[in-house]
Design a protein around this motif. Sequence first.
Motif, PDB file in Angstrom:
ATOM      1  N   ARG A   5       0.849  -1.180   0.000  1.00 51.61           N
ATOM      2  CA  ARG A   5       0.000   0.000   0.000  1.00 51.61           C
ATOM      3  C   ARG A   5       0.889   1.235   0.000  1.00 51.61           C
ATOM      4  O   ARG A   5       1.801   1.359   0.820  1.00 51.61           O
ATOM      5  CB  ARG A   5      -0.892  -0.007   1.239  1.00 51.61           C
ATOM      6  N   LEU A   6       0.638   2.141  -0.925  1.00 53.71           N
ATOM      7  CA  LEU A   6       1.424   3.357  -1.016  1.00 53.71           C
ATOM      8  C   LEU A   6       0.997   4.351   0.063  1.00 53.71           C
ATOM      9  O   LEU A   6      -0.174   4.400   0.452  1.00 53.71           O
ATOM     10  CB  LEU A   6       1.284   3.982  -2.399  1.00 53.71           C
ATOM     11  N   SER A   8       0.016   7.867   1.400  1.00 56.50           N
ATOM     12  CA  SER A   8      -0.577   9.109   0.910  1.00 56.50           C
ATOM     13  C   SER A   8      -0.116  10.276   1.787  1.00 56.50           C
ATOM     14  O   SER A   8       0.478  10.075   2.850  1.00 56.50           O
ATOM     15  CB  SER A   8      -2.106   9.017   0.960  1.00 56.50           C
ATOM     16  N   ASN A  25       7.232   8.714  -4.479  1.00 60.93           N
ATOM     17  CA  ASN A  25       6.218   7.963  -5.221  1.00 60.93           C
ATOM     18  C   ASN A  25       5.432   7.035  -4.306  1.00 60.93           C
ATOM     19  O   ASN A  25       5.143   5.889  -4.639  1.00 60.93           O
ATOM     20  CB  ASN A  25       6.854   7.189  -6.383  1.00 60.93           C
ATOM     21  N   GLY A  26       5.108   7.540  -3.115  1.00 56.81           N
ATOM     22  CA  GLY A  26       4.290   6.798  -2.168  1.00 56.81           C
ATOM     23  C   GLY A  26       5.035   5.758  -1.353  1.00 56.81           C
ATOM     24  O   GLY A  26       4.440   5.085  -0.526  1.00 56.81           O
ATOM     25  N   GLU A  27       6.347   5.605  -1.581  1.00 59.45           N
ATOM     26  CA  GLU A  27       7.132   4.607  -0.864  1.00 59.45           C
ATOM     27  C   GLU A  27       8.045   5.276   0.154  1.00 59.45           C
ATOM     28  O   GLU A  27       8.728   6.249  -0.159  1.00 59.45           O
ATOM     29  CB  GLU A  27       7.984   3.796  -1.841  1.00 59.45           C
ATOM     30  N   GLU A  71      -0.390  14.161  -5.688  1.00 57.87           N
ATOM     31  CA  GLU A  71      -1.120  13.204  -6.514  1.00 57.87           C
ATOM     32  C   GLU A  71      -0.332  12.965  -7.795  1.00 57.87           C
ATOM     33  O   GLU A  71       0.362  13.869  -8.248  1.00 57.87           O
ATOM     34  CB  GLU A  71      -2.508  13.756  -6.876  1.00 57.87           C
ATOM     35  N   THR A  73       0.783  10.091  -6.650  1.00 52.04           N
ATOM     36  CA  THR A  73       1.393   9.503  -5.460  1.00 52.04           C
ATOM     37  C   THR A  73       2.152  10.598  -4.728  1.00 52.04           C
ATOM     38  O   THR A  73       2.734  11.489  -5.344  1.00 52.04           O
ATOM     39  CB  THR A  73       2.359   8.352  -5.807  1.00 52.04           C
ATOM     40  N   THR A  75       4.973  12.545  -2.772  1.00 54.04           N
ATOM     41  CA  THR A  75       6.431  12.586  -2.728  1.00 54.04           C
ATOM     42  C   THR A  75       6.877  13.821  -1.977  1.00 54.04           C
ATOM     43  O   THR A  75       6.399  14.926  -2.261  1.00 54.04           O
ATOM     44  CB  THR A  75       7.046  12.613  -4.147  1.00 54.04           C
TER      45      THR A  75
END
Length: 183
Positions: A5-6, A8, A25-27, A71, A73, A75
């Motif tokens: 799951r990334l 937010s 990038n959500g990670e 959005e 993702t 960052t």
Amino acid sequence: MTGTRLISYEDSLTMPESTFEEIVNGELRIMPPPSFKHQKLISVLDRQFQFQLDDAATLVLQNYGQAIRFEPTFTYRLPDLAIFQTAGLLQKDGYYVISAPSLLVEVLSPSNRKGNVQELLSDYASIGTPEVWLIESEKRVLKALTLRDSVLRETRIVRAGSVSPIEHPHVSIDVQRLWDALD
């Protein structure tokens, strides 16, 4: 197979504060802390800027949350140092700066704790950062990159003497003082 799951923007607000992580990038990317020499170099650079900049018109920040995008993702990055014009400086919810700085500085080390440099530069270009300095501490070289056609391109290599940010031409940074911080 279960997907990851990334993270937010909203998720990031519930996470414990840490000065050694970025979300790209959500990670979540956990980084080792900067070395003592790395921190000392940034401190010396910060003092040179603080001495020459008008604190009513500019703000110098170290290791802060620079929002890149929310959005699709989320960052954010943790630049080593940045200069902002205080007029129009925007932040979101007291956590992330959303304005582009006039100058971003990253100190690169052999371990390259920030990951892929081109990805980092692409993120900084995407928010319209006009200039980035990459300091390669082991080689004792400062590379100035300027935003042209939405890409940060190398424009100067400085090993000795002084260097001035393009948006702050009255500021003169003595690069030998930076190298002295490494000794």
